[in-house]
Design an enzyme around this catalytic site. Structure first.
Site, PDB file in Angstrom:
ATOM      1  N   GLU A  49       0.823  -1.212   0.000  1.00  9.90           N
ATOM      2  CA  GLU A  49       0.000   0.000   0.000  1.00  9.90           C
ATOM      3  C   GLU A  49       0.856   1.260   0.000  1.00  9.90           C
ATOM      4  O   GLU A  49       0.519   2.258  -0.639  1.00  9.90           O
ATOM      5  CB  GLU A  49      -0.956  -0.005   1.197  1.00  9.90           C
ATOM      6  CG  GLU A  49      -2.058  -1.046   1.125  1.00  9.90           C
ATOM      7  CD  GLU A  49      -2.997  -0.843  -0.060  1.00  9.90           C
ATOM      8  OE1 GLU A  49      -3.033   0.270  -0.634  1.00  9.90           O
ATOM      9  OE2 GLU A  49      -3.685  -1.809  -0.428  1.00  9.90           O
ATOM     10  N   TYR A 132      -6.186   6.169   4.680  1.00  3.23           N
ATOM     11  CA  TYR A 132      -6.353   5.157   3.637  1.00  3.23           C
ATOM     12  C   TYR A 132      -5.530   3.904   3.952  1.00  3.23           C
ATOM     13  O   TYR A 132      -6.049   2.777   3.902  1.00  3.23           O
ATOM     14  CB  TYR A 132      -5.943   5.705   2.269  1.00  3.23           C
ATOM     15  CG  TYR A 132      -5.817   4.597   1.251  1.00  3.23           C
ATOM     16  CD1 TYR A 132      -6.952   4.024   0.692  1.00  3.23           C
ATOM     17  CD2 TYR A 132      -4.566   4.080   0.895  1.00  3.23           C
ATOM     18  CE1 TYR A 132      -6.847   2.969  -0.205  1.00  3.23           C
ATOM     19  CE2 TYR A 132      -4.465   3.029   0.009  1.00  3.23           C
ATOM     20  CZ  TYR A 132      -5.604   2.483  -0.540  1.00  3.23           C
ATOM     21  OH  TYR A 132      -5.508   1.429  -1.407  1.00  3.23           O
ATOM     22  N   ASP A 150      -9.185   6.212  -1.278  1.00  2.89           N
ATOM     23  CA  ASP A 150      -8.150   6.891  -2.052  1.00  2.89           C
ATOM     24  C   ASP A 150      -8.807   7.556  -3.255  1.00  2.89           C
ATOM     25  O   ASP A 150     -10.042   7.614  -3.352  1.00  2.89           O
ATOM     26  CB  ASP A 150      -7.050   5.911  -2.473  1.00  2.89           C
ATOM     27  CG  ASP A 150      -7.544   4.846  -3.447  1.00  2.89           C
ATOM     28  OD1 ASP A 150      -8.771   4.785  -3.726  1.00  2.89           O
ATOM     29  OD2 ASP A 150      -6.711   4.076  -3.954  1.00  2.89           O
TER      30      ASP A 150
END
Length: 362
Positions: A49, A132, A150
């Protein structure tokens, strides 16, 4: 602006259960085979991520493989030298991501016994873990129904729910997070959040969304009104500033070249580069004199190589690249390095391009 209290109006004629089923079924059938989806290891998901921020999936995949081979565990990354981490990150850009990741991983190793927290508050305190990333780790690794919003998700939701808020404004994120909070599957938050991300990446794209292939088309208010290409609303950012630089490859009589480490704070912190100076401050005619003042050494300019242009998110570098010779073996700033050893140092992309020119010539 749409208020949080008014969000319920968007759901009056919206079936959350049907939307969840259509989205999750599509994701489970059509999801891409990606290395960080091989298991639910929170560390692997965390690394992926962070890498995927501002970076395309196809670009990230080889970096992810190399990074996990080099630092397969929390402990391995926590104990690594920062220069090795930056070298593994070399070319991905946004290097503060790597530094923040290592700082946070060290905290996990020391305070949380090497286990990525599954607590919203504890996870959110780690450096570089924003809303996020926190939502992605908690939902994908731990099955906790936490929103992960996002740009992809905001684009999808702005069309599905016909939300006309400017997604470039920080306040808008609260609206989208609240919407996902109402919509997210409690039974399978992992597939729901990943499905939203996948939908935005593959189907509900910024331009010319593939509405005919969309698994949730019947739920989309923007499609029903023919507004899918009008959304999301996003104001333009500030125009990028262009900065001209003179960058010098200085070679001594042993064939070594001079490199220097960038400051510990700011853009490209702790990476290495060839000496460079703002061309607005120092002209080509003044360069040799500036070099003597700055590095305590005399240089003789020899040739001009291909210029290098690099676009960052907020600025553009335009580098005039020069080669020079010196009889000195040491500099007051920087160090001389043999070309055979130079690949041990992490360089930002613009200086990698300079390095390629040296290798081609030599």
């Amino acid at each position: 602006m749409l208020q949080l209290d008014d969000l319920h109006v968007k759901f009056q004629h919206f079936s959350i259960d049907l939307f969840q089923n259509d989205l999750i079924n599509w994701f489970q059938q059509e999801k891409r085979s990606l290395p960080w989806r091989e298991n639910r290891d929170p560390y692997r998901i965390w690394v992926s991520e962070i890498m995927l921020q501002q970076t395309k999936v196809d670009t990230v995949i080889p970096y992810f493989h190399r990074f996990m081979e080099r630092f397969p565990t929390i402990q391995a990354l926590a104990e690594a030298d920062e220069q090795d981490v930056l070298k593994a990150w070399e070319g991905l850009g946004y290097y503060s991501r790597a530094r923040n990741l290592q700082t946070a991983v060290r905290e996990v190793a020391e305070i949380h016994a090497g286990k990525v927290p599954d607590d919203v508050e504890q996870l959110g305190k780690l450096k570089g873990v924003g809303p996020y990333t926190k939502g992605a780790i908690l939902s994908i690794a731990y099955g906790i129904p936490q929103p992960a919003v996002d740009g992809n998700v905001m684009r999808v939701l702005s069309r599905i729910l016909l939300i006309t808020e400017d997604i470039a404004k920080p306040k808008a994120r609260k609206i989208f997070e609240a919407a996902v909070g109402k919509m997210i599957s409690k039974d399978d938050p992992s597939s729901f959040n990943q499905g939203m991300m996948e939908l935005g990446a593959l189907i509900c794209t910024p331009k010319k969304p593939a509405c005919m292939l969309c698994p949730v088309q019947e739920h989309c208010a923007a499609y029903q009104q023919g507004l899918q290409e009008e959304l999301p609303i996003k104001s333009k950012g500030k125009k990028q500033k262009t900065i001209p630089y003179l960058s010098v490859i200085v070679e001594n009589e042993q064939g070594e070249v001079l490199i220097e480490k960038r400051p510990e704070e700011g853009l490209l912190a702790n990476l290495w580069q060839f000496p460079m100076v703002d061309a607005s401050d120092v002209s080509l005619e003044q360069l040799a004199y500036w070099f003597q003042l700055e590095y305590g050494m005399k240089i003789t300019l020899e040739e001009t190589l291909q210029p290098v242009r690099h676009i960052f998110s907020h600025i553009i570098w335009e580098l005039i690249v020069l080669r020079a010779k010196t009889k000195d073996d040491a500099a007051e700033n920087g160090r001389f390095v043999a070309l055979t050893d130079i690949n041990d140092y992490p360089f930002p992309v613009p200086h990698q391009k300079i390095l390629q020119q040296i290798h081609v010539q030599d």
